[in-house]
Write an enzyme that holds these catalytic residues in place. Structure first.
Site: not given
Length: 461
Positions: A265, A47, A281, A247-248, A38
């Site tokens: 996302e 986290r 978007k 983060p992803f 992340s």
């Protein structure tokens, strides 16, 4: 034949100071090693890192056939049914098994390729079959390393039913890997788009014609870029994530195939039955000039077009969640929230719902897949148009990378800003939503803005 795990996990402490990369170095040459990270930004999702390898079972779906293979290579099952149904059978949920401050104790870590449900949706197979990755690669893991950046804690979580297997994991982690031969990732030629600017604009106009004809309201059109490459994909992932701090983010390895995702996302998160989806978007590029950067941000926040485009997808996802979530539980928590990342500003909305039963997590994934933010509205017609106009399959790009814990909790990304390596060739994609008042030249430039970090990260564009 569901896999067997211990009723309660055994949690052991590991040195936090070693860092996520050092622990993954000890695992990454094991079968189906996967890292979900992340980053270390101020993003609310930044986290946990989850590291897994050596699953008990592996599911692979290709051409609508799902094969389940045990760790020893034995084929356990071959199925033509919905791959999410196969997942649910091989991952029996235990709703009372969730652990505080441990997102994952045992369960599934997987990639779900964009075309996974094309057969079920009666979408013709893509005319170009140039990628050889499975549409689904899912491992069933009975142990994991969890790095908690907030608490500065690294934990080995063992849910192994076999004590000897748990001991082998400990031995693997205690063995410091030999220094790897220097094999940095390199592009052997610059990234090149699969289509020309004129070809892109021709496809753009086809979408505008479909919109005016009433077929659809919005279609997400992507173009693919590719380059020959050599060297270690893990090296490339570390290099790019240091810049993206996404983060992803995720790194997944399967033989000659690797996936390097730097996604901003979230697709779906489920925590104790509470469902969140956060579509993106609306995009503007970042600028090194603070005044220009702020101007781009304000332009995005006040853009009626981008807000309308975002709202279309919010309505689509409210409908998707409403198919599975409890009646009356679906609501929009945030609309058009501005979030800034390394190379772009985005508009992000948040929709929530509530599951009646933790086992509905697999039905939820199937109902919402693929994500509305990367298809368009109405979803099925948009997917048909995408299949008609794009030159190669999207594969993992615009699919989903996810973990699903045996408790029924889960988190997942939309696999945008993603590199897919197939042997000695690497692909990446840039796309955007086309609506009636879109401008072709601007949409074309946006595809470059979105992947500039990936392309520039290797020193060429």
């Amino acid at each position: 034949m569901p896999y067997a795990v211990a009723a309660q996990p055994l949690v052991e402490s590991l040195p936090f100071a070693n860092g996520t990369a050092a622990w993954f170095e000890r695992l990454r040459r094991l079968p189906q090693s996967m890292l979900l990270t992340s980053g270390t930004s101020s993003h609310p999702a930044a986290r946990y890192d989850i590291l897994v390898a050596d699953p008990l079972f592996v599911l692979r779906t290709r051409n609508n056939v799902t094969t389940v293979t045990a760790a020893d290579g034995t084929v356990v099952e071959t199925s033509y049914e919905d791959p999410f149904a196969v997942l649910s059978r091989f991952c029996p949920l235990q709703p009372d098994s969730a652990q505080p401050e441990l997102p994952f104790t045992a369960g599934v870590v997987a990639w779900f390729g964009y075309e996974l449900l094309h057969g079920a949706n009666r979408i013709e197979p893509h005319k170009a079959d140039s990628l050889h990755l499975p549409d689904l690669l899912a491992g069933f893991y009975d142990w994991a390393i969890i790095v908690d950046h907030q608490l500065q804690r690294t934990s080995l979580v063992l849910s192994c039913a076999d004590p000897q297997r748990a001991q082998r994991v400990r031995q693997q982690l205690a063995t410091v890997p030999s220094p790897a031969a220097d094999n940095p990732f390199r592009l052997q030629a610059p990234f090149k788009p699969e289509i020309t600017r004129d070809e892109y604009l021709g496809r753009f106009q086809r979408i505008i014609d479909y919109i005016h004809a009433g077929d659809c309201y919005q279609v997400n059109l992507a173009q693919c870029f590719g380059a020959p490459c050599e060297g270690d994909s893990w090296h490339a992932f570390q290099q790019l994530q240091a810049r993206a701090n996404a983060p992803f983010a995720a790194f997944l390895q399967d033989g000659e195939h690797s996936v390097m995702s730097f996604s901003p996302e979230r697709f779906l998160k489920v925590q104790n039955g509470e469902v969140i989806t956060q579509p993106i978007k609306g995009t503007r590029p970042r600028s090194s000039d603070p005044d220009q950067d702020n101007s781009n941000r304000i332009e995005l926040e006040t853009s009626a077009k981008d807000r309308a485009e975002n709202l279309m997808i919010v309505d689509l996802l409210r409908n998707d969640l409403g198919r599975i979530c409890s009646f009356g539980s679906v609501s929009v928590e945030h609309l058009f929230e501005l979030q800034s990342f390394t190379n772009v500003h985005h508009l992000v909305s948040t929709i929530k719902g509530k599951l009646q039963n933790p086992a509905d997590v697999f039905r939820l994934m199937a109902a919402c897949f693929p994500g509305g933010s990367i298809t368009g509205t109405p979803k099925l017609r948009a997917m048909q148009i995408i299949n008609e106009l794009e030159t190669i399959p999207r594969s993992v790009y615009c699919g989903v990378i996810a973990w699903i814990d045996r408790s029924g909790n889960m988190d997942s990304n939309i696999a945008i800003r993603t590199l897919v390596r197939d042997g000695n060739y690497v692909h990446c994609w840039g796309g955007g939503g086309i609506v009636a008042d879109s401008v072709g030249a601007e949409e074309y430039q946006e595809t470059f803005d979105k992947i500039s970090m990936l392309i520039d990260g290797f020193g060429n564009r």
